[in-house]
Design an enzyme around this catalytic site. Structure first.
Site, short mmCIF file in Angstrom:
data_model
loop_
_atom_site.label_atom_id
_atom_site.label_comp_id
_atom_site.label_asym_id
_atom_site.label_seq_id
_atom_site.Cartn_x
_atom_site.Cartn_y
_atom_site.Cartn_z
N ASP A 83 0.81 -1.22 0.00
CA ASP A 83 0.00 0.00 0.00
C ASP A 83 0.85 1.26 0.00
O ASP A 83 2.07 1.21 0.17
CB ASP A 83 -1.00 -0.02 1.18
N ASN A 154 -8.38 -1.84 13.62
CA ASN A 154 -9.75 -2.08 13.14
C ASN A 154 -9.84 -3.36 12.31
O ASN A 154 -10.86 -3.61 11.68
CB ASN A 154 -10.24 -0.88 12.33
N HIS A 156 -7.99 -4.11 9.66
CA HIS A 156 -7.68 -3.99 8.23
C HIS A 156 -6.41 -4.76 7.87
O HIS A 156 -5.55 -5.01 8.72
CB HIS A 156 -7.61 -2.53 7.77
N GLU A 161 -10.14 -1.73 4.16
CA GLU A 161 -10.76 -1.23 5.38
C GLU A 161 -12.07 -1.96 5.69
O GLU A 161 -12.71 -2.50 4.77
CB GLU A 161 -11.03 0.27 5.23
C1 GLP Z 1 -1.04 0.40 8.41
C2 GLP Z 1 -0.78 -0.22 7.02
C3 GLP Z 1 -0.85 -1.70 7.07
C4 GLP Z 1 -0.20 -2.16 8.34
C5 GLP Z 1 -1.13 -1.80 9.48
C6 GLP Z 1 -0.56 -2.06 10.85
O1 GLP Z 1 -1.86 1.49 8.36
N1 GLP Z 1 -1.58 0.24 5.96
O2 GLP Z 1 -0.25 -2.23 5.91
O3 GLP Z 1 0.01 -3.53 8.29
O4 GLP Z 1 -1.61 -0.48 9.35
O5 GLP Z 1 0.42 -1.11 11.18
P1 GLP Z 1 1.46 -1.28 12.35
O6 GLP Z 1 2.34 -2.42 12.00
O7 GLP Z 1 2.22 0.02 12.39
O8 GLP Z 1 0.67 -1.52 13.58
#
Ligand code: GLP
Length: 268
Positions: A83, A154, A156, A161
């Site tokens: 992403d 959440n 995702h 989302e």
């Molecule tokens: C982010 C990214 C995801 C990531 C997730 C968890 O916003 N878009 O690809 O895996 O949220 O993030 P983190 O590893 O910082 O908790």
């Protein structure tokens, strides 16, 4: 090699709980290296989906270490990043492109045409077309040997989302431009100096269809703030309201690397 404290199987896959995020990251890095070696040996290349965020940082640190020690060749690795914020400039330090340079690519130096990231500068009317191109390129490369994932608070995955779409639609989502969920915006603020108003409202993401077609998936999740989403993904119904629960449809290909706090809501 770090050994898990606890291992269990849930409807979302095999769960390995390690004493710390660092131990889990090291084990996940070892698994990634194994997949890269096997894929290169069997088909001449490894096609890997990479994630950003806080969770994979120690995995990348370990991969860099192994690369520097001469134990991991990156020459035959083709990568696709999950992403990217939209819009975002290529040199923006908040971009996932900048993150990847810093945490992995500066060290492993992928060839110019082998590390693919969404371009957050394309015209809005072509953003979905660019994303659809990624689905085609990944398919043309023979699909993903491994997809590395984190999970949002959440639930995702990537920037797929939560919503209320019918299940069949949620499982088959193409890569696309997506509007970010309020919890995602709140969590993303830390990438933007704590100022939520600076977080782009949308992002490009690989869709669930391509993620779920991967031959193996590693999910990393650390800390108590992820425990509720994990409990829903593993113990709840498969639903578009918790995108990580969609991994239940490919449970035999998914391994979760967790620390005890993240795993605290999972029943044996
Ligand atoms: C982010 C990214 C995801 C990531 C997730 C968890 O916003 N878009 O690809 O895996 O949220 O993030 P983190 O590893 O910082 O908790």
């Amino acid at each position: 090699m770090p050994e898990p404290l606890r291992e269990l199987s849930t409807r979302a896959g095999r769960v390995r709980v390690f004493e710390s995020a660092l131990a889990a990251s090291s084990a996940a890095a070892d698994r990634l290296v194994e997949v890269i070696r096997k894929s290169v040996a069997s088909r001449g290349r490894a096609v890997i989906g990479l994630a950003t965020g806080g969770s994979p940082i120690n995995v990348y640190r370990r991969l860099v270490e192994l690369h520097v020690q001469g134990e991991l060749r990156w020459d035959d690795v083709i990568s696709y990043n999950l992403d990217e914020y939209y819009p975002v400039a290529p040199g923006d330090p908040h971009s996932y492109r900048a993150y990847m340079q810093k945490h992995l690519f500066d060290a492993v130096k992928p060839a110019a045409n082998r590390a693919h990231l969404f371009d957050g500068t394309v015209p809005e009317s072509f953003a979905n077309e660019q994303a659809a191109g990624f689905d085609r390129w990944i398919a043309a490369d023979g699909g993903l040997d491994l997809q590395l994932l984190g999970i949002g608070r959440n639930g995702h995955i990537g920037f797929n989302e939560p919503d209320d779409a019918p299940l069949a639609e949620a499982l088959a989502r193409p890569s696309r431009l997506e509007r970010l969920h309020p919890i995602t915006l709140e969590d993303a603020a830390r990438d933007f100096g704590g100022d939520e108003s600076r977080v782009p409202r949308r992002a490009l993401t690989i869709g669930t269809a391509t993620i779920l077609a991967a031959r193996s998936v590693i999910v990393l999740a650390f800390g108590a703030q992820k425990s509720e989403a994990l409990a829903r993904a593993h113990g709840g119904a498969m639903t578009s309201a918790t995108p990580a629960s969609l991994l239940q449809s490919i449970a035999d290909r998914v391994t979760w690397y967790l620390d005890p706090a993240a795993a605290s809501g999972l029943a044996d």
